[in-house]
Design a protein around this motif. Structure first.
Motif, PDB file in Angstrom:
ATOM      1  N   LYS A   3       0.861  -1.289   0.096  1.00 60.42           N
ATOM      2  CA  LYS A   3       0.079   0.042  -0.220  1.00 60.42           C
ATOM      3  C   LYS A   3       0.843   1.274   0.059  1.00 60.42           C
ATOM      4  O   LYS A   3       0.595   2.366  -0.817  1.00 60.42           O
ATOM      5  N   ILE A   4       1.807   1.263   0.842  1.00 60.27           N
ATOM      6  CA  ILE A   4       2.841   2.594   0.816  1.00 60.27           C
ATOM      7  C   ILE A   4       3.560   2.557  -0.519  1.00 60.27           C
ATOM      8  O   ILE A   4       3.658   3.667  -1.146  1.00 60.27           O
ATOM      9  N   LEU A   5       3.850   1.521  -1.142  1.00 58.37           N
ATOM     10  CA  LEU A   5       4.706   1.638  -2.395  1.00 58.37           C
ATOM     11  C   LEU A   5       3.611   2.082  -3.651  1.00 58.37           C
ATOM     12  O   LEU A   5       3.975   3.047  -4.442  1.00 58.37           O
ATOM     13  N   SER A   6       2.274   1.656  -3.432  1.00 55.79           N
ATOM     14  CA  SER A   6       1.382   2.188  -4.340  1.00 55.79           C
ATOM     15  C   SER A   6       0.871   3.724  -4.351  1.00 55.79           C
ATOM     16  O   SER A   6       0.891   4.430  -5.323  1.00 55.79           O
ATOM     17  N   ILE A   7       0.929   4.262  -2.935  1.00 58.38           N
ATOM     18  CA  ILE A   7       0.648   5.639  -2.562  1.00 58.38           C
ATOM     19  C   ILE A   7       1.835   6.432  -3.124  1.00 58.38           C
ATOM     20  O   ILE A   7       1.908   7.175  -3.822  1.00 58.38           O
ATOM     21  N   LEU A   8       3.306   5.731  -2.890  1.00 55.84           N
ATOM     22  CA  LEU A   8       4.344   6.560  -3.447  1.00 55.84           C
ATOM     23  C   LEU A   8       4.268   6.570  -4.822  1.00 55.84           C
ATOM     24  O   LEU A   8       4.812   7.437  -5.328  1.00 55.84           O
ATOM     25  N   GLU A   9       4.169   5.418  -5.530  1.00 54.53           N
ATOM     26  CA  GLU A   9       3.835   5.454  -7.041  1.00 54.53           C
ATOM     27  C   GLU A   9       3.161   6.494  -7.592  1.00 54.53           C
ATOM     28  O   GLU A   9       3.503   7.152  -8.407  1.00 54.53           O
ATOM     29  N   ILE A  10       1.954   6.714  -6.915  1.00 53.39           N
ATOM     30  CA  ILE A  10       0.999   7.620  -7.538  1.00 53.39           C
ATOM     31  C   ILE A  10       1.394   9.224  -7.329  1.00 53.39           C
ATOM     32  O   ILE A  10       1.516   9.798  -8.082  1.00 53.39           O
ATOM     33  N   VAL A  11       2.099   9.276  -5.988  1.00 52.15           N
ATOM     34  CA  VAL A  11       2.625  10.483  -5.593  1.00 52.15           C
ATOM     35  C   VAL A  11       4.026  11.011  -6.700  1.00 52.15           C
ATOM     36  O   VAL A  11       3.884  12.056  -7.324  1.00 52.15           O
ATOM     37  N   GLU A  12       4.617   9.945  -6.850  1.00 55.38           N
ATOM     38  CA  GLU A  12       5.790  10.211  -7.707  1.00 55.38           C
ATOM     39  C   GLU A  12       5.459  10.539  -8.907  1.00 55.38           C
ATOM     40  O   GLU A  12       6.290  11.342  -9.742  1.00 55.38           O
ATOM     41  N   GLU A  13       4.610   9.737  -9.783  1.00 51.93           N
ATOM     42  CA  GLU A  13       4.221   9.900 -10.982  1.00 51.93           C
ATOM     43  C   GLU A  13       3.427  11.237 -11.196  1.00 51.93           C
ATOM     44  O   GLU A  13       3.489  11.847 -12.183  1.00 51.93           O
ATOM     45  N   ALA A  63      12.096   4.597 -12.703  1.00 50.82           N
ATOM     46  CA  ALA A  63      12.626   3.618 -13.882  1.00 50.82           C
ATOM     47  C   ALA A  63      13.153   2.374 -13.189  1.00 50.82           C
ATOM     48  O   ALA A  63      13.099   1.431 -13.439  1.00 50.82           O
ATOM     49  N   LEU A  64      13.995   2.502 -12.041  1.00 48.10           N
ATOM     50  CA  LEU A  64      14.329   1.342 -11.222  1.00 48.10           C
ATOM     51  C   LEU A  64      13.400   0.348 -10.712  1.00 48.10           C
ATOM     52  O   LEU A  64      13.398  -0.787 -10.843  1.00 48.10           O
ATOM     53  N   LYS A  65      12.190   1.082 -10.112  1.00 47.19           N
ATOM     54  CA  LYS A  65      11.066   0.325  -9.661  1.00 47.19           C
ATOM     55  C   LYS A  65      10.413  -0.326 -10.940  1.00 47.19           C
ATOM     56  O   LYS A  65      10.215  -1.694 -10.625  1.00 47.19           O
ATOM     57  N   ASP A  66      10.413  -0.104 -12.156  1.00 42.73           N
ATOM     58  CA  ASP A  66       9.765  -0.531 -13.032  1.00 42.73           C
ATOM     59  C   ASP A  66      10.476  -1.349 -14.092  1.00 42.73           C
ATOM     60  O   ASP A  66      10.308  -1.811 -15.064  1.00 42.73           O
ATOM     61  N   GLU A  67      11.772  -1.239 -13.647  1.00 43.72           N
ATOM     62  CA  GLU A  67      12.985  -2.095 -14.400  1.00 43.72           C
ATOM     63  C   GLU A  67      13.048  -1.484 -15.595  1.00 43.72           C
ATOM     64  O   GLU A  67      13.121  -2.162 -16.739  1.00 43.72           O
ATOM     65  N   ARG A  68      13.350  -0.334 -16.053  1.00 38.07           N
ATOM     66  CA  ARG A  68      13.449   0.437 -17.189  1.00 38.07           C
ATOM     67  C   ARG A  68      14.884   0.847 -17.656  1.00 38.07           C
ATOM     68  O   ARG A  68      15.128   1.727 -18.414  1.00 38.07           O
ATOM     69  N   HIS A  69      15.733   0.816 -16.252  1.00 40.08           N
ATOM     70  CA  HIS A  69      17.055   1.202 -16.741  1.00 40.08           C
ATOM     71  C   HIS A  69      17.647   0.138 -17.875  1.00 40.08           C
ATOM     72  O   HIS A  69      17.179  -1.019 -18.034  1.00 40.08           O
TER      73      HIS A  69
END
Length: 172
Positions: A3-13, A63-69
């Protein structure tokens, strides 16, 4: 944790998108004013640079989280799974260490700029505010490296053959 990761993802994006889109609009406005109306606006370049750097630094962790590096995995794919796991742990520990180091250097840089009291040339924004993105971006990158370390330790690394078998099962 999810849940923390999904909230962080929304805020970051949201924040990265805001900086990128707003920076792009400001750049277009600057070009339009310079070449269409022959009335250049000096502040556009300064704000554009700050916004794009902010979008990029926030994008590092995303990018690291989504493995896009960028990854060169020619040899890695041929390794047995236990060696892959060791390499994943080592590379993520090195990445976390480096990004944590940059985060602390960024904090020091912000503190020095705050003490010096400098401001940007055109807009007059305190320099330390513009430097804040480095420790924030590197902190996020460090966090995602640490999450990856935990995930590598918890989850087994699959061989290429196992991945192909799973792909075949999912295709049927």
């Amino acid at each position: 944790m999810k849940k923390i990761l999904s909230i962080l993802e929304i805020v970051e994006e949201g924040i990265a998108s805001f900086f990128f889109i707003t920076g792009s609009i400001i750049a277009i406005y600057g070009v339009f004013m310079r070449y269409i109306f022959n009335n250049p606006v000096s502040w556009t370049t300064e704000i554009f640079e700050v916004f794009m750097v902010a979008a990029i630094f926030i994008g590092f962790g995303m990018a690291l989280k989504d493995e896009r590096h960028i990854v060169v995995d020619l040899v890695y794919d041929k390794m047995p799974s236990f060696i892959k796991k060791i390499f994943n742990i080592i590379s993520n520990v090195l990445g976390a260490g480096f990004s944590i180091y940059l985060m602390f250097m960024g904090i020091e840089m912000v503190d020095i700029a705050r003490i010096q009291g400098g401001v940007t040339v055109d807009v007059g924004i305190p320099i330390w505010l513009t430097y804040m993105i480095m420790p924030i971006g590197m902190g996020l990158l460090s966090f995602y490296f640490l999450v990856r370390i935990v995930n590598v330790i918890r989850n087994p690394v699959k061989d290429e053959e196992q991945e192909n078998i799973e792909r075949m099962k999912n295709a049927v």
